[in-house]
Design a protein around this motif. Structure first.
Motif, PDB file in Angstrom:
ATOM      1  N   ARG A  14       0.791  -1.396  -0.084  1.00  0.00           N
ATOM      2  CA  ARG A  14       0.339   0.132  -0.735  1.00  0.00           C
ATOM      3  C   ARG A  14       1.302   1.264  -0.206  1.00  0.00           C
ATOM      4  N   LEU A  15       2.059   0.828   0.254  1.00  0.00           N
ATOM      5  CA  LEU A  15       2.586   2.513   0.928  1.00  0.00           C
ATOM      6  C   LEU A  15       3.872   2.767   0.129  1.00  0.00           C
ATOM      7  N   TYR A  16       3.872   1.481  -0.941  1.00  0.00           N
ATOM      8  CA  TYR A  16       4.733   2.246  -2.626  1.00  0.00           C
ATOM      9  C   TYR A  16       4.273   3.468  -3.658  1.00  0.00           C
ATOM     10  N   PRO A  17       3.086   3.746  -3.583  1.00  0.00           N
ATOM     11  CA  PRO A  17       2.209   4.193  -4.324  1.00  0.00           C
ATOM     12  C   PRO A  17       2.500   6.111  -3.770  1.00  0.00           C
ATOM     13  N   PHE A  18       2.336   5.546  -2.096  1.00  0.00           N
ATOM     14  CA  PHE A  18       2.441   7.063  -1.112  1.00  0.00           C
ATOM     15  C   PHE A  18       3.732   7.687  -1.844  1.00  0.00           C
ATOM     16  N   ALA A  19       5.088   6.034  -1.843  1.00  0.00           N
ATOM     17  CA  ALA A  19       6.687   6.447  -1.546  1.00  0.00           C
ATOM     18  C   ALA A  19       7.104   7.212  -2.513  1.00  0.00           C
ATOM     19  N   TYR A  20       5.943   6.648  -3.697  1.00  0.00           N
ATOM     20  CA  TYR A  20       6.739   7.231  -5.198  1.00  0.00           C
ATOM     21  C   TYR A  20       5.686   8.818  -5.379  1.00  0.00           C
ATOM     22  N   ALA A  21       4.532   8.884  -4.875  1.00  0.00           N
ATOM     23  CA  ALA A  21       4.650  10.192  -5.284  1.00  0.00           C
ATOM     24  C   ALA A  21       5.342  11.233  -3.575  1.00  0.00           C
ATOM     25  N   ALA A  22       5.541  10.766  -2.774  1.00  0.00           N
ATOM     26  CA  ALA A  22       6.789  11.042  -2.465  1.00  0.00           C
ATOM     27  C   ALA A  22       7.941  12.037  -3.262  1.00  0.00           C
ATOM     28  N   LEU A  23       8.857  10.636  -3.296  1.00  0.00           N
ATOM     29  CA  LEU A  23       9.852  11.159  -3.428  1.00  0.00           C
ATOM     30  C   LEU A  23       9.337  11.701  -5.169  1.00  0.00           C
ATOM     31  N   THR A  24       8.562  12.077  -6.001  1.00  0.00           N
ATOM     32  CA  THR A  24       8.939  12.978  -7.270  1.00  0.00           C
ATOM     33  C   THR A  24       7.937  13.945  -6.836  1.00  0.00           C
ATOM     34  N   SER A  25       7.788  14.294  -5.432  1.00  0.00           N
ATOM     35  CA  SER A  25       6.644  15.751  -5.385  1.00  0.00           C
ATOM     36  C   SER A  25       7.587  16.524  -4.526  1.00  0.00           C
ATOM     37  N   ASN A  26       7.517  17.863  -4.548  1.00  0.00           N
ATOM     38  CA  ASN A  26       7.887  18.772  -3.186  1.00  0.00           C
ATOM     39  C   ASN A  26       7.410  18.916  -1.704  1.00  0.00           C
ATOM     40  N   ASP A  27       6.058  17.879  -1.461  1.00  0.00           N
ATOM     41  CA  ASP A  27       5.521  17.968  -0.518  1.00  0.00           C
ATOM     42  C   ASP A  27       5.415  17.153   0.644  1.00  0.00           C
ATOM     43  N   ALA A  28       6.762  16.727   1.086  1.00  0.00           N
ATOM     44  CA  ALA A  28       6.959  15.625   1.798  1.00  0.00           C
ATOM     45  C   ALA A  28       7.946  16.551   3.532  1.00  0.00           C
ATOM     46  N   ALA A  29       7.844  17.316   2.821  1.00  0.00           N
ATOM     47  CA  ALA A  29       8.263  18.449   3.981  1.00  0.00           C
ATOM     48  C   ALA A  29       6.847  18.226   4.965  1.00  0.00           C
ATOM     49  N   LYS A  30       6.119  19.380   3.785  1.00  0.00           N
ATOM     50  CA  LYS A  30       4.498  19.651   4.542  1.00  0.00           C
ATOM     51  C   LYS A  30       4.003  19.242   4.947  1.00  0.00           C
ATOM     52  N   LEU A  31       3.906  18.130   4.087  1.00  0.00           N
ATOM     53  CA  LEU A  31       3.274  17.031   4.680  1.00  0.00           C
ATOM     54  C   LEU A  31       3.565  15.885   5.643  1.00  0.00           C
ATOM     55  N   LEU A  32       4.148  16.408   6.090  1.00  0.00           N
ATOM     56  CA  LEU A  32       5.225  15.157   7.052  1.00  0.00           C
ATOM     57  C   LEU A  32       4.193  16.307   8.344  1.00  0.00           C
ATOM     58  N   ASP A  86      -5.507   6.096  11.702  1.00  0.00           N
ATOM     59  CA  ASP A  86      -4.341   4.861  12.288  1.00  0.00           C
ATOM     60  C   ASP A  86      -2.847   4.897  11.650  1.00  0.00           C
ATOM     61  N   ASP A  87      -2.855   5.306  10.574  1.00  0.00           N
ATOM     62  CA  ASP A  87      -1.900   4.805   9.328  1.00  0.00           C
ATOM     63  C   ASP A  87      -0.748   5.925   9.472  1.00  0.00           C
ATOM     64  N   ALA A  88      -0.983   7.090  10.357  1.00  0.00           N
ATOM     65  CA  ALA A  88      -0.189   8.142   9.753  1.00  0.00           C
ATOM     66  C   ALA A  88       1.362   7.628  10.390  1.00  0.00           C
ATOM     67  N   ALA A  89       1.437   6.608  11.481  1.00  0.00           N
ATOM     68  CA  ALA A  89       3.335   6.620  11.021  1.00  0.00           C
ATOM     69  C   ALA A  89       3.761   6.205  11.147  1.00  0.00           C
ATOM     70  N   LEU A  90       3.182   5.633  10.050  1.00  0.00           N
ATOM     71  CA  LEU A  90       3.593   4.587   8.444  1.00  0.00           C
ATOM     72  C   LEU A  90       4.456   5.737   7.820  1.00  0.00           C
ATOM     73  N   LEU A  91       3.474   6.356   7.594  1.00  0.00           N
ATOM     74  CA  LEU A  91       2.841   8.128   6.401  1.00  0.00           C
ATOM     75  C   LEU A  91       4.141   8.427   6.692  1.00  0.00           C
ATOM     76  N   ARG A  92       4.328   8.677   8.208  1.00  0.00           N
ATOM     77  CA  ARG A  92       5.734  10.078   8.413  1.00  0.00           C
ATOM     78  C   ARG A  92       7.134   8.844   8.213  1.00  0.00           C
ATOM     79  N   ALA A  93       7.092   7.283   8.492  1.00  0.00           N
ATOM     80  CA  ALA A  93       7.730   7.073   8.612  1.00  0.00           C
ATOM     81  C   ALA A  93       8.220   6.954   6.831  1.00  0.00           C
ATOM     82  N   VAL A  94       7.257   6.718   6.014  1.00  0.00           N
ATOM     83  CA  VAL A  94       7.750   7.219   4.696  1.00  0.00           C
ATOM     84  C   VAL A  94       9.034   8.461   3.911  1.00  0.00           C
ATOM     85  N   LEU A  95       7.721   9.535   5.034  1.00  0.00           N
ATOM     86  CA  LEU A  95       7.897  10.958   4.773  1.00  0.00           C
ATOM     87  C   LEU A  95       9.513  11.584   4.770  1.00  0.00           C
TER      88      LEU A  95
END
Length: 691
Positions: free
Chosen positions: A86-104, A137-146
């Motif tokens: 599930r996290l691969y598409p999110f990681a793809y988006a995070a790696l190809t955008s400039n929003d990671a720091a803001k989303l964190l 509840d998935d926020a911890a995983l999402l933040r770890a990816v970011l």
């Protein structure tokens, strides 16, 4: 914001804090406020990660874990194995955008919503998409990816996501392809002259995409891949899109043999490191498959199914490079297919690689280069190469040297197979008719002729060997002279004995040993070129073979002539001892060796050496087993005056000469026989005239 709810072990806490496990144990005992276990068992307790992190921060303990380490921990203790997918598409988006720091910095619900939007926008570009939405509840995983995408490079994040899925998979023979090997395989697809690199390259078992990446970096503009593991297909798809954004990439999931996602596509080239030793590849379901142009692959020959699958996906004249286990070249069950491949001109080269280039490390794999037959007549020569020997005696593979050997030879062969200049012992263009026979064995080493021998030089070498052998035989005869031995009388001689320990207490000798060095006790510069005498050197009667930098000893012991040398552990059938001579003097004493330094005014060293390995001492040390562990201090030696010791010492010295001469004679005789036999069979020597 909610905090990650994950469990960690004591070992993981030690890595998190950058301390030893013993320190973590001390914290648990000495600090009542240390977080209590929340799961696990008494033997293997588990702790809440958030509580541990808070406790460390309250003590000013800076954590040393990286964002990728935290992501790995969260995934390992996640109750849902599909989280990584599930996290691969999110990681793809995070790696190809400039929003990671803001989303964190977003709140949990905002972060989950943003993740769902990002995944929806990327779903069509990836081989699979999860229908399960992200929740707060998935926020911890999402933040770890970011955090991981901000701190580490993309491939490290993607490989971390793939780890759990690969750990839980037990597909036989599915291994990754190291980048240097992938680059070498992709290099074999180079077009000759001014021709461009193949435009479209397919890998039907793409794994993490390293072969396709190598092809893209060398010039391919369209990459096609398929893998039966969803996690690998995702990993490959995202990796290639990030690393090669200007190359068109299509990655599919599924088993290429049973569910070919590119059944109607033909590529300019194929690269593949297929799974091997797979008996469940679909033999019964694919018995009438149209891909089997060269014969139905036997059930135990899945590799030959992949070979024909690759050929079926090539345009006429297109090349494929596959990594094959060596058994594919000679197993009887594949003989018929190997024959048809040769007759059709589909096999261009077999290149044997050294062990250690790829898992399984103990096997020297082979690269098979194939070409789909076109309108041109089939070639009548196949390039056989063997670069499987350790290069320059090194255990580590020298990839530059390997590529500098393989690629020029391949280019020369492709330019004109008929005029290919053989590389002695390494490469030869072998006529197909020579390969066709009872076994159709395509193992390269069987078809490489040895370096041509110079008859005159060979004759001189053989003469030198014969002279050395004659001198050794004379020495052996002298050492074995029976006239130097006489009976001791009507009854065996008897004497009082003492242990080496007793002799040491009486200052008649000193027991010297050596242990492993430490970083706190560096080897003095003057000793760094010294040889080190190892246990095996003493046990087998050879000179010092250790190197000071590798086999450093502490405390440092420098050998002197007259030291009695004993291995501490040896096999009864391969046990020797000796008294150090001038050649041994100055060497360093290695671990596993004991040196006894005698007082020459009271002890004869050869007398001591001979009686130390008496049958009585050996029986006590081995307890009648073949393996012997010598404890020198317990060994017994007769108590005799020095004048009576010396004749015994001379006798034991003579026996040592006998053993050494016998060993050297045997080795030299074998070398002489090998040299003469090779020279006779290769025409460098003529047989002697009959008498």
């Amino acid at each position: 914001m909610s905090q990650p709810s994950a469990h960690v072990t004591a070992a993981e806490i030690s890595r998190l804090a950058g301390v030893t496990r013993a320190t973590v144990s001390n914290w648990r005992r000495r600090h009542p406020d240390f977080p209590a276990p929340v799961a696990g068992s008494d033997a293997s307790p588990l702790y809440d990660l958030a509580a541990v992190r808070a406790w460390l921060e309250s003590r000013g303990q800076v954590t040393t874990t990286t964002a990728v380490d935290e992501l790995r921990t969260l995934l390992r203790w996640s109750s849902d194995p599909s989280d990584a997918k599930r996290l691969y598409p999110f990681a793809y988006a995070a790696l190809t955008s400039n929003d990671a720091a803001k989303l964190l910095k977003s709140a949990d619900d905002d972060l989950a919503a943003a993740a769902n939007r990002a995944v929806a926008g990327r779903a069509s570009e990836l081989p699979i998409a999860s229908r399960r939405r992200f929740e707060p509840d998935d926020a911890a995983l999402l933040r770890a990816v970011l955090r991981s995408t901000l701190e580490d490079d993309g491939p490290a994040v993607l490989d971390t996501l793939a780890e759990r899925g690969l750990t839980d998979t037990h597909i036989s023979g599915a291994y990754g392809t190291p980048p240097p090997l992938a680059g070498l395989m992709a290099g074999l697809l180079e077009r000759q002259g001014d021709g461009p690199y193949p435009h479209t390259v397919l890998d039907p078992a793409c794994g993490s995409g390293s072969l396709l990446e190598a092809a893209g970096r060398q010039g391919a503009r369209r990459l096609l891949g398929q893998d039966r593991l969803d996690i690998q297909a995702l990993n490959s798809a995202v990796r290639l899109k990030i690393l090669l954004p200007d190359v068109r990439t299509t990655i599919k999931t599924g088993d290429s043999l049973l569910a070919d996602a590119f059944a109607d596509r033909h590529a300019d080239a194929v690269l593949c490191n297929p799974p091997f030793a797979d008996r469940d590849w679909g033999h019964d379901d694919l018995i009438y498959d149209q891909r089997w142009t060269y014969g139905v692959p036997p059930r135990g020959e899945s590799e030959l199914a992949w070979v024909q699958h690759a050929l079926a996906h090539l345009i006429p004249g297109g090349h494929a490079v596959l990594l094959m286990p060596p058994g594919t070249a000679f197993r009887p069950s594949g003989r018929a297919i190997r024959t048809e491949l040769l007759k059709a001109g589909a096999l261009r080269a077999v290149i044997a690689l050294p062990p250690g280039v790829v898992i399984p490390l103990h096997i020297g794999l082979q690269m098979w280069v194939l070409r789909r037959p076109g309108q041109e007549p089939p070639g009548d020569r196949v390039l056989m190469m063997d670069v499987g020997e350790e290069q320059d005696g090194q255990k580590k593979i020298d990839w530059t040297a390997l590529a500098d050997t393989v690629l020029p030879a391949w280019r020369s062969y492709v330019a004109d197979p008929m005029e290919f200049e053989p590389i002695p012992d390494v490469a030869r263009a072998v006529p197909v008719i020579e390969l066709l026979g009872e076994s159709v064995d395509l193992t390269p080493v069987r078809h490489l002729r040895r370096t041509a021998l110079d008859p005159a030089e060979t004759s001189r070498r053989v003469s030198s060997l014969r002279e050395r052998l004659s001198r050794l035989l004379a020495e052996l005869t002298d050492a074995a002279d029976a006239r130097s031995w006489a009976g001791s009388g009507p009854e065996p001689a008897t004497w009082r004995t003492a242990t080496v320990s007793d002799l040491a207490k009486g200052k008649m000798l000193t027991v010297l040993t050596s242990g492993p060095g430490t970083a706190d006790d560096p080897l003095p510069a003057r000793y760094r070129t010294r040889r080190v005498l190892l246990s095996r050197d003493v046990a087998t009667g050879t000179r010092a073979t250790g190197v000071a930098e590798e086999d450093r000893a502490a405390p440092l012991v420098e050998l002197e002539a007259g030291d009695v040398l004993l291995p501490r552990v040896a096999h009864r059938e391969r046990l020797d001892h000796r008294v150090a001579d001038e050649e041994d003097a100055g060497c360093l004493l290695g671990t596993g060796v004991t040196a006894l330094r005698v007082d020459p005014a009271r002890l004869d060293p050869w007398f001591l050496a001979g009686f130390l390995l008496s049958e009585e001492n050996l029986a006590a040390a081995s307890r009648m087993r073949q393996s012997i562990m010598l404890e020198p201090r317990r060994l017994k030696v007769p108590l005799l005056p020095l004048t009576e010791q010396r004749p015994y010492g001379e006798a034991f010295r003579n026996l040592h000469r006998l053993r050494r001469a016998a060993r050297e004679t045997e080795e030299l005789a074998a070398e002489t026989a090998r040299t003469v036999s090779a020279a006779l069979t290769e025409g460098a020597l003529a047989p002697p005239e009959s008498r």
